[in-house]
Design an enzyme around this catalytic site. Structure first.
Site, mmCIF file in Angstrom:
data_model
loop_
_atom_site.group_PDB
_atom_site.id
_atom_site.type_symbol
_atom_site.label_atom_id
_atom_site.label_comp_id
_atom_site.label_asym_id
_atom_site.label_seq_id
_atom_site.Cartn_x
_atom_site.Cartn_y
_atom_site.Cartn_z
ATOM 1 C CB SER A 198 -0.938 0.009 1.212
ATOM 2 O OG SER A 198 -0.209 -0.024 2.419
ATOM 3 C CG HIS A 211 -4.068 -1.346 -1.368
ATOM 4 N ND1 HIS A 211 -4.513 -0.044 -1.299
ATOM 5 C CD2 HIS A 211 -3.787 -1.717 -0.091
ATOM 6 C CE1 HIS A 211 -4.494 0.366 -0.044
ATOM 7 N NE2 HIS A 211 -4.057 -0.634 0.711
ATOM 8 C CE LYS A 268 -7.118 -0.386 1.635
ATOM 9 N NZ LYS A 268 -7.946 -0.762 2.787
#
Length: 399
Positions: free
Chosen positions: A190, A218, A249
């Site tokens: 990340s 992610h 996300k």
């Protein structure tokens, strides 16, 4: 500073809190919450100002998509605002089954299990599967939720250098533990936006009989031909591996999930304390998550636009001395070194109407403070140009 009336020389609680905050400020590590006065987007309002946002994880811009809102509202009208209990009591409504089927289909894995958050998923998965006598091999730059889960498991932990497959194999060769072995890694890291060497990790896990756990928080929705994440990106199928992910996300909502074999999911249902002892997610969230998965599959142009913007920004930053890792992710770190410098750059951009907070220790190692730029499919090229010009101006003024 010591307390005169404490025989151990410790500060009393009020003094300790004041001292700790003062110390953070002196080191440039003090953090404050900013209140946003509008919904997430490429730009938001903060008070009377409108600022461009280059720090959100809403990579596909789904958090305010009208279809997500409609799905959530319909679910509230049908199911209410909460499920009233944990999933193992009476909270496991039909929307969970629909969502888990959609997750397993996107990930091309046999079964899925939805948790209340990505953090809760890592804690539930790792502490269920590893314990005293077992060994966890963990990448040095794994997310804090993985680090915390490893510690809570009470297993032996060995940290291998970031993405260093040779060091990992050496640890596997030398291991003498009597218990089981787990390899755990982020899929997309990340803070740097780089990828785990998944094919090599998968091969090593099979060779040495280790369980491979990959946190694809992610990557899900962002990379891979179908938006399926890091396994999709590498075209890799590993039925023995366990993937963790999140809806918070690229999928624009809330919650976490694990995908694995049906037997593994059954095991987690019976052992994962963060699932067993948490109230189920609200119906609105479950419905929005399912809608996000549908959009990811049916609208690949969102990912394509995001990747074009990321490539454009990486090229534009190269003349400024930044060398972010090339790749398919929208995470682009501007590593400046010391915390104070990151704070100054962030403050300058804020004054220019651009929101990118500084990332400092302990989130990143000492000397690696940075601005973590993250792009959204809602950004336009002119937004990226504005960011680049502001960064250029900052360094021009400092030279």
């Amino acid at each position: 500073m010591k307390s005169a009336d404490d025989p151990h020389g410790l500060l009393a609680w009020p003094d300790y809190i004041v001292h700790a905050i003062r110390e953070l400020k002196e080191k440039g590590l003090y953090r404050q919450l900013k209140i946003l006065d509008s919904a997430p987007g490429a730009a938001v309002k903060v008070g009377r100002r409108s600022v461009l946002v280059f720090c959100s994880n809403d990579y596909l811009g789904l958090a305010t998509d009208p279809r997500m809102k409609t799905a959530a509202v319909r679910a509230v009208r049908t199911w209410g605002t909460g499920v009233g209990a944990s999933r193992l009591i009476s909270g496991n409504i039909t929307l969970y089954r629909t969502l888990e089927q959609a997750v397993s289909k996107l990930k091309r894995v046999e079964a899925a299990l939805v948790f209340s958050s990505g953090y809760a998923t890592n804690v539930g998965v790792i502490t269920s599967l590893a314990g005293p006598g077992d060994l966890i091999l963990s990448d040095a730059l794994n997310h804090a939720s993985i680090v915390d889960a490893c510690r809570l498991s009470r297993a032996e932990i060995a940290v291998f250098p970031h993405r260093d497959v040779h060091a990992l194999e050496s640890l596997l060769r030398r291991t003498r533990v009597q218990g089981r072995v787990m390899i755990v890694t982020d899929g997309v890291f990340s803070m740097d936006g780089d990828l785990a060497p998944l094919p090599e990790l998968s091969a090593l896990s099979r060779q040495y009989g280790a369980l491979l756990v990959v946190d694809d928080a992610h990557g899900t929705g962002v990379i891979g031909p179908n938006g399926g994440g890091i396994f999709d990106h590498f075209g890799l199928k590993d039925p023995a591996a366990l993937q963790v992910g999140t809806f918070s996300k690229a999928l624009g909502s809330l919650g976490g999930f694990a995908v694995a074999s049906a037997e593994m999911v059954d095991f987690l249902v019976n052992h994962a304390r963060s699932l067993i002892y948490s109230t189920g997610l609200p119906p609105s969230v479950l419905a929005a998550n399912a809608e996000a998965l549908r959009i990811v599959v049916e609208e690949p142009n969102r990912r394509k636009h995001l990747h074009r913007l990321a490539g454009y920004l990486r090229q534009a930053l190269a003349p400024l001395g930044f060398s972010p890792v090339d790749g398919p992710t929208p995470i682009i770190p501007l590593v400046v070194g010391e915390a104070e410098e990151a704070v100054r750059l962030s403050a300058y951009l804020w004054d220019e109407g651009i929101f990118v907070p500084p990332i400092r220790p302990p989130t990143v190692p000492e000397g690696q403070s940075r601005l973590r730029v993250s792009l959204s499919a809602l950004h336009r090229q002119e937004d990226v140009d504005r960011l680049v010009y502001a960064i250029k101006d900052y360094f021009r003024q400092g030279s």
